[in-house]
Design an enzyme around this catalytic site. Structure first.
Site, PDB file in Angstrom:
ATOM      1  CB  SER A 118      -0.909   0.003   1.229  1.00  0.00           C
ATOM      2  OG  SER A 118      -1.629  -1.205   1.321  1.00  0.00           O
ATOM      3  CG  HIS A 123       1.326  15.484  -4.353  1.00  0.00           C
ATOM      4  ND1 HIS A 123       2.675  15.262  -4.475  1.00  0.00           N
ATOM      5  CD2 HIS A 123       0.720  14.315  -4.678  1.00  0.00           C
ATOM      6  CE1 HIS A 123       2.883  14.014  -4.874  1.00  0.00           C
ATOM      7  NE2 HIS A 123       1.708  13.419  -4.997  1.00  0.00           N
ATOM      8  CB  CYS A 146      -3.927  -4.543  -1.075  1.00  0.00           C
ATOM      9  SG  CYS A 146      -3.756  -3.829  -2.706  1.00  0.00           S
TER      10      CYS A 146
END
Length: 268
Positions: A118, A123, A146
């Site tokens: 994962s 940002h 996951c």
């Protein structure tokens, strides 16, 4: 209805479902001059630099019970920052029942769950109008996992990590996993709306819109702050230093900016 460990379906091999949460927040500010705008952007860059963003993502990782493998971070010139964190599952004996409930997550509190392969990224995008006046700060956080738990359990903490006027939240489940008889499972937890993972005291602060495609396991929620206090949108001064005409002009510009972001279209 939440699933207990006894009610969980037995899977063939590990859980292959990919669950992705995208959290986008906007902070709006009115900056009259270039100096005010530069001071606002410098303030935002200091408040949300790569080091602080790394701490926020580390808390997100703790909430979803992940083990941090690697962190890459960068502060940019003239502004903005990025952090990418690779995470993996932590070995656990049992998964908590709360992980399967359609409810807000902790703030923050260590919760152990099953994850595998994962990542978490953030940002930032400080931005301003070319004619001066409006400055905005946007942060995008993406959590992809996951495993058994949805990254929605970290949403409550993300909301409380930023002072936000507008939020856009997307959640989707991709792929499939199989039970021990080979039947495909395209989702493994209950969800009717992202709003169910946001506390009531937070929902009371925002206007909210849902756009969901249930058959495709795609969920979308927009939030815009209800109350408007002009003093919260001025940088370095207060509204009592402005004339009524100036106050109304600035209010109109800020309201238009927030409505355009919220409804995703330019307005006259």
């Amino acid at each position: 209805m939440g699933l207990t460990r006894q009610q969980r379906i037995q899977l063939h091999n590990f859980n292959n479902l990919t669950k992705s949460l995208s959290f986008n927040m906007y902070d709006i500010c009115y900056t009259r001059t270039r100096e005010e705008r530069e001071a606002y952007i410098a303030y935002i860059d200091e408040q949300y630099n790569a080091d602080r963003l790394s701490k926020i993502l580390t808390n997100v990782s703790d909430i979803i019970g992940a083990h941090v493998l690697n962190i890459a971070k960068q502060d940019y010139e003239p502004q903005g920052a990025s952090v990418t964190m690779l995470i993996s599952e932590e070995p656990v004996e049992t998964a908590p029942n709360a992980s399967f409930e359609e409810s807000p997550g902790p703030l923050p509190e260590h919760v152990l769950i099953h994850l595998d392969k994962s990542h978490i990224t953030v940002h930032t995008y400080p931005e301003y109008h070319p004619d001066e006046g409006i400055s905005t700060f946007r942060a995008d956080i993406d959590v992809s996992t996951c495993g058994e738990i949805s990254p929605l359990k970290a949403l409550n903490f993300m909301i409380h990590s930023f002072d936000t006027d507008i939020m856009t939240i997307d959640y989707l489940v991709r792929g499939f996993t199989r039970d021990i008889e080979g039947n495909k499972l395209f989702i493994d937890h209950d969800i009717s709306s992202i709003q169910n993972f946001i506390p009531d005291e937070v929902k009371d602060l925002y206007h909210m819109i849902d756009v969901n495609i249930y058959q495709e396991n795609i969920f979308h929620t927009k939030c815009k702050r209800k109350e408007f206090d002009l003093d919260n949108y001025l940088f370095g001064y207060t509204s009592d230093t402005l004339s009524e005409e100036e106050q109304q002009h600035i209010t109109d510009r800020l309201t238009r900016e927030m409505n355009e972001i919220y409804y995703a279209k330019n307005m006259e």
